[in-house]
Design a protein around this motif. Structure first.
Motif, PDB file in Angstrom:
ATOM      1  N   VAL A   6       0.839  -1.199   0.000  1.00 31.20           N
ATOM      2  CA  VAL A   6       0.000   0.000   0.000  1.00 31.20           C
ATOM      3  C   VAL A   6       0.874   1.250   0.000  1.00 31.20           C
ATOM      4  CG1 VAL A   6      -1.703   1.336   1.300  1.00 31.20           C
ATOM      5  CG2 VAL A   6      -1.915  -1.157   1.156  1.00 31.20           C
ATOM      6  N   ASP A   7       1.938   1.242   0.800  1.00 28.39           N
ATOM      7  CA  ASP A   7       2.875   2.366   0.822  1.00 28.39           C
ATOM      8  C   ASP A   7       3.459   2.604  -0.567  1.00 28.39           C
ATOM      9  OD1 ASP A   7       2.603   2.766   3.592  1.00 28.39           O
ATOM     10  OD2 ASP A   7       4.107   1.225   4.020  1.00 28.39           O
ATOM     11  N   LYS A   8       3.830   1.531  -1.220  1.00 26.21           N
ATOM     12  CA  LYS A   8       4.460   1.639  -2.533  1.00 26.21           C
ATOM     13  C   LYS A   8       3.465   2.130  -3.584  1.00 26.21           C
ATOM     14  CE  LYS A   8       7.888  -1.930  -1.478  1.00 26.21           C
ATOM     15  NZ  LYS A   8       8.422  -3.266  -1.818  1.00 26.21           N
ATOM     16  N   LYS A   9       2.211   1.680  -3.477  1.00 26.06           N
ATOM     17  CA  LYS A   9       1.192   2.137  -4.427  1.00 26.06           C
ATOM     18  C   LYS A   9       0.891   3.624  -4.225  1.00 26.06           C
ATOM     19  CE  LYS A   9      -1.113  -2.298  -5.207  1.00 26.06           C
ATOM     20  NZ  LYS A   9      -2.385  -3.073  -5.053  1.00 26.06           N
ATOM     21  N   LEU A  10       0.855   4.052  -2.965  1.00 24.98           N
ATOM     22  CA  LEU A  10       0.636   5.470  -2.684  1.00 24.98           C
ATOM     23  C   LEU A  10       1.784   6.314  -3.237  1.00 24.98           C
ATOM     24  CD1 LEU A  10      -0.766   5.460   0.974  1.00 24.98           C
ATOM     25  CD2 LEU A  10      -1.944   6.242  -1.090  1.00 24.98           C
ATOM     26  N   ALA A  11       2.996   5.810  -3.059  1.00 27.85           N
ATOM     27  CA  ALA A  11       4.163   6.530  -3.573  1.00 27.85           C
ATOM     28  C   ALA A  11       4.084   6.663  -5.090  1.00 27.85           C
ATOM     29  CB  ALA A  11       5.445   5.802  -3.172  1.00 27.85           C
ATOM     30  N   HIS A  12       3.679   5.579  -5.762  1.00 28.36           N
ATOM     31  CA  HIS A  12       3.555   5.611  -7.221  1.00 28.36           C
ATOM     32  C   HIS A  12       2.453   6.580  -7.643  1.00 28.36           C
ATOM     33  CE1 HIS A  12       3.704   4.156 -11.343  1.00 28.36           C
ATOM     34  NE2 HIS A  12       2.399   4.039 -11.313  1.00 28.36           N
ATOM     35  N   PHE A  13       1.367   6.611  -6.886  1.00 28.71           N
ATOM     36  CA  PHE A  13       0.241   7.500  -7.193  1.00 28.71           C
ATOM     37  C   PHE A  13       0.683   8.963  -7.163  1.00 28.71           C
ATOM     38  CE2 PHE A  13      -3.275  10.094  -5.443  1.00 28.71           C
ATOM     39  CZ  PHE A  13      -4.173   9.993  -6.491  1.00 28.71           C
ATOM     40  N   TYR A  14       1.385   9.356  -6.096  1.00 30.48           N
ATOM     41  CA  TYR A  14       1.824  10.743  -5.973  1.00 30.48           C
ATOM     42  C   TYR A  14       2.948  11.067  -6.960  1.00 30.48           C
ATOM     43  CZ  TYR A  14      -1.109  11.553  -1.935  1.00 30.48           C
ATOM     44  OH  TYR A  14      -2.198  11.712  -1.119  1.00 30.48           O
ATOM     45  N   LEU A  15       3.715  10.066  -7.314  1.00 35.11           N
ATOM     46  CA  LEU A  15       4.753  10.278  -8.320  1.00 35.11           C
ATOM     47  C   LEU A  15       4.129  10.565  -9.674  1.00 35.11           C
ATOM     48  CD1 LEU A  15       7.825  10.270  -8.783  1.00 35.11           C
ATOM     49  CD2 LEU A  15       7.649   7.837  -9.339  1.00 35.11           C
ATOM     50  N   GLU A  16       3.047   9.866  -9.995  1.00 30.99           N
ATOM     51  CA  GLU A  16       2.341  10.101 -11.254  1.00 30.99           C
ATOM     52  C   GLU A  16       1.742  11.508 -11.284  1.00 30.99           C
ATOM     53  OE1 GLU A  16       1.738   8.070 -14.108  1.00 30.99           O
ATOM     54  OE2 GLU A  16       3.509   7.115 -13.252  1.00 30.99           O
ATOM     55  N   LEU A  17       1.329  12.012 -10.131  1.00 26.65           N
ATOM     56  CA  LEU A  17       0.767  13.361 -10.049  1.00 26.65           C
ATOM     57  C   LEU A  17       1.847  14.431  -9.976  1.00 26.65           C
ATOM     58  CD1 LEU A  17      -2.167  12.847  -7.500  1.00 26.65           C
ATOM     59  CD2 LEU A  17      -2.335  13.078  -9.982  1.00 26.65           C
TER      60      LEU A  17
END
Length: 199
Positions: A6-17
């Motif tokens: 979940v931490d990694k998915k959140l990091a990827h989400f904010y990186l995409e933004l």
């Protein structure tokens, strides 16, 4: 405690933004010993796309380093609001391309000029001879890293959009000649308001 999926998915989400990220480790009061350098290295290894993001450790229960963490957030906001004048940006782009030229088979990739089109996140449009020569390459990451270092925004993401340079049509108002490629001799285009990113 290890970073979760979940931490990694959140990091990827904010990186995409392309949004600034502060990675926070809580409950340091429960750790008998804490090797900050070790944990910082672990986090950067697990989240390689956020290698530039700061890491802060605190104890919300005891208030340890809470004020310091809030100070980092304010600094990230300031970095993401950076405005770079177009002449300075183009001087940087010319210097950057002399240090590293994108690799490509066949046609030579060329960077001509660029302009900043937004803040929060920092956003640039860079005009090149062929965008297909820049997509999927490490040059975007190199340019973003160099931009952060050069302009004093080391801890926030930079969104870079590559576009083909629009050649002036032959005919009225055109000499039919290509402009010179030195960045300080090219007049950057005016980006329409509807293409600018909101602050």
């Amino acid at each position: 405690e290890e970073l979760s999926q979940v931490d990694k998915k959140l990091a990827h989400f904010y990186l995409e933004l392309a949004r600034p990220v502060l990675i926070v480790g809580n409950k340091i009061d429960l750790a008998e010993t804490l090797d900050l350098e070790k944990w910082d290295g672990y986090v950067k290894q697990q989240l390689p796309g956020l290698h530039f993001a700061p890491v802060s450790f605190l104890s919300a229960k005891e208030g340890t380093n809470v004020a310091g963490t809030l100070g980092v957030l304010l600094e990230l906001h300031a970095q993401a609001g950076l405005h770079v004048p177009t002449p300075k940006l183009n001087a940087f782009l010319q210097e950057a391309r002399t240090r590293l030229v994108p690799r490509s088979r066949g046609r030579m990739p060329k960077v001509f000029y660029g302009t900043q089109i937004g803040t929060h996140p920092l956003s640039l449009v860079v005009f090149v001879n062929d965008v297909t020569l820049f997509r999927g390459h490490n040059y975007e990451r190199y340019l973003a890293n160099a931009f952060r270092e050069h302009f004093g925004a080391p801890e926030v993401p930079v969104r870079i959009v590559f576009r083909d340079r629009q050649r002036a049509p032959r005919g009225e108002g055109s000499t039919g000649r290509e402009p010179k490629e030195r960045g300080d001799e090219i007049t950057p285009p005016v980006v329409p308001d509807d293409e600018r990113l909101p602050d």
